[in-house]
Design a protein around this motif. Sequence first.
Motif, mmCIF file in Angstrom:
data_model
loop_
_atom_site.group_PDB
_atom_site.id
_atom_site.type_symbol
_atom_site.label_atom_id
_atom_site.label_comp_id
_atom_site.label_asym_id
_atom_site.label_seq_id
_atom_site.Cartn_x
_atom_site.Cartn_y
_atom_site.Cartn_z
ATOM 1 N N TRP A 251 0.637 -1.774 -0.093
ATOM 2 C CA TRP A 251 -0.080 -0.403 0.044
ATOM 3 C C TRP A 251 0.862 1.191 -0.141
ATOM 4 O O TRP A 251 0.413 2.467 -0.631
ATOM 5 C CB TRP A 251 -0.684 0.084 1.741
ATOM 6 N N SER A 252 2.248 1.868 0.483
ATOM 7 C CA SER A 252 2.666 2.626 0.764
ATOM 8 C C SER A 252 3.969 2.052 1.269
ATOM 9 O O SER A 252 4.732 1.236 2.031
ATOM 10 C CB SER A 252 2.771 3.107 1.579
ATOM 11 N N TYR A 253 5.091 3.081 0.376
ATOM 12 C CA TYR A 253 6.582 2.982 0.665
ATOM 13 C C TYR A 253 6.772 3.460 1.829
ATOM 14 O O TYR A 253 8.170 3.051 2.465
ATOM 15 C CB TYR A 253 7.067 3.716 -0.709
ATOM 16 N N ASP A 254 6.514 4.661 2.174
ATOM 17 C CA ASP A 254 6.873 5.269 3.135
ATOM 18 C C ASP A 254 5.513 4.697 4.055
ATOM 19 O O ASP A 254 5.429 6.264 5.256
ATOM 20 C CB ASP A 254 7.622 6.302 2.863
ATOM 21 N N GLY A 255 4.779 4.673 4.638
ATOM 22 C CA GLY A 255 3.335 4.530 4.954
ATOM 23 C C GLY A 255 2.409 6.207 5.441
ATOM 24 O O GLY A 255 1.989 6.452 6.453
ATOM 25 N N ASP A 256 2.300 6.541 4.140
ATOM 26 C CA ASP A 256 2.050 7.827 4.102
ATOM 27 C C ASP A 256 2.693 8.431 4.509
ATOM 28 O O ASP A 256 1.602 10.188 5.484
ATOM 29 C CB ASP A 256 0.635 8.284 3.975
ATOM 30 N N LYS A 257 3.789 8.773 5.832
ATOM 31 C CA LYS A 257 4.272 9.800 6.946
ATOM 32 C C LYS A 257 4.725 11.271 5.772
ATOM 33 O O LYS A 257 4.712 11.487 4.835
ATOM 34 C CB LYS A 257 5.321 9.456 6.978
ATOM 35 N N ASN A 287 -1.654 0.828 -3.560
ATOM 36 C CA ASN A 287 -1.046 1.921 -4.044
ATOM 37 C C ASN A 287 -2.392 2.775 -3.499
ATOM 38 O O ASN A 287 -3.804 3.484 -3.823
ATOM 39 C CB ASN A 287 -1.138 2.287 -5.367
ATOM 40 N N SER A 288 -1.736 3.225 -2.280
ATOM 41 C CA SER A 288 -2.828 4.195 -1.516
ATOM 42 C C SER A 288 -3.249 5.647 -1.545
ATOM 43 O O SER A 288 -3.972 6.550 -1.590
ATOM 44 C CB SER A 288 -1.948 4.435 0.724
ATOM 45 N N TYR A 289 -2.274 6.099 -3.352
ATOM 46 C CA TYR A 289 -2.670 7.346 -3.511
ATOM 47 C C TYR A 289 -3.921 7.848 -4.742
ATOM 48 O O TYR A 289 -4.542 8.393 -3.628
ATOM 49 C CB TYR A 289 -1.255 8.018 -4.078
ATOM 50 N N ASP A 320 2.331 1.077 -11.213
ATOM 51 C CA ASP A 320 2.576 2.318 -10.686
ATOM 52 C C ASP A 320 1.671 2.468 -8.836
ATOM 53 O O ASP A 320 0.717 2.300 -9.094
ATOM 54 C CB ASP A 320 1.735 3.855 -11.190
ATOM 55 N N TRP A 321 3.265 2.326 -8.055
ATOM 56 C CA TRP A 321 3.135 1.856 -7.068
ATOM 57 C C TRP A 321 3.574 2.516 -6.013
ATOM 58 O O TRP A 321 3.032 2.620 -4.252
ATOM 59 C CB TRP A 321 3.841 0.749 -6.980
ATOM 60 N N ASP A 322 3.973 3.815 -6.041
ATOM 61 C CA ASP A 322 4.605 4.320 -5.676
ATOM 62 C C ASP A 322 4.164 6.544 -5.724
ATOM 63 O O ASP A 322 4.820 7.829 -5.494
ATOM 64 C CB ASP A 322 6.310 4.617 -4.775
ATOM 65 N N GLY A 323 3.146 6.577 -4.388
ATOM 66 C CA GLY A 323 2.512 7.646 -4.911
ATOM 67 C C GLY A 323 1.576 8.773 -5.391
ATOM 68 O O GLY A 323 1.618 8.038 -7.052
#
Length: 378
Positions: A251-257, A287-289, A320-323
């Motif tokens: 879902w996210s590389y950085d936890g959407d911090k 992908n959370s974005y 597309d997986w990163d924001g």
Amino acid sequence: MEKRKNFKKICFFCLGILCLFAKNKVTLASEKQSGLTLDVARRYYSVSTIKEYIDIIHQNKGTFLQLHLSDDENYALESKLLGQTTKHAIRTKNGAYLNVQTNRKFLSYKQIEELESYAKKKQVHLIPEIDTPAHAKAILQLVKNKYGEKKRESLRQAYTVNQIDYIKKENVLFIQSLYQEVVKQFPKSPYFHMGGDEFVAVDANNQQYIHYVNQMAKWAKKNKKILRLWNDGLLKEEIKQLNHSVEVTYWSYDGDKQNPKEVRQLRKERASLPDLLKNKIKVLNYNSYYLYLVPSKRTLPNYSSKQSLNFFKENWQLQDWDGADSTYQENNIASSHYLIGSSISIWSEESSPLSEEKIVQGTKPYINQYFQLVTSKD
């Protein structure tokens, strides 16, 4: 894929191959799994509403509905082990069961059986998710209610309020017993999701957590289930130790911090989606974005607006997986064979002012657009 005459099929196949290499896209999105994740823990959804979402998945030729059944706010499933049963609940006017101790609603054994049968008719897998080791506050509260404070404290990580201590053998056995109870309620599903997001690690390199996951993978295999988990606890240095039968929902590389320093640190430590693919670990793109919907009075109109739908259509594809941008994103996925699918998700933490009907109607256009994208972008 629509049937065509032999000549046309050959032409389109060749054209598709050329486009694949030219645009560097992953192969045949239509062969991938595609689904919807519905947060039924932080908001109760009736059986009829869940069936509506199953219908939407079926109509779009999707493959699964993942039910996020536990979180800090609620454990949304009947459980003899946790003392949450229909026998000790109040039946509300709309047919929901209400736990009088927690004042939260839950789905009964019979309701899950009904949903399982309905999903099977619609050729949709119903996947249960019971989140551990973090987001376990509701589980710990039910443990306290049935077994007492001492039992809860033995399960709880000492320096947290909502996390299971996953190092203790007796705690692992208890969680496996809980998982065992759940999979018996979902006999038709080949998958089980164990959570694994946003937890506090007990050691710097997460080896204890990987050991915990691997124990759960052995349990899942014994029960003829495929284990899934969120990507948060998978670090670059440790992923080779992960049982490769586990499938990762990324879902996210950085936890959407939001803190730039924290973002940099997490991206340095955590395995990227390409890292997992290179290590032959199967991954689904969450992908959370682009693929996270959080309905509220403010956001719900966006999910059916022409502007949002066009932006989604023009900017997102399976790789597309990163924001939202390519600042960090590695668009060149080396092993697309291991990128096995994706999911769009509905999270319920801000949805209380909205009716179930409004949420379904408000999210449906965006969900339909998602399914169109994953089945049309070859």
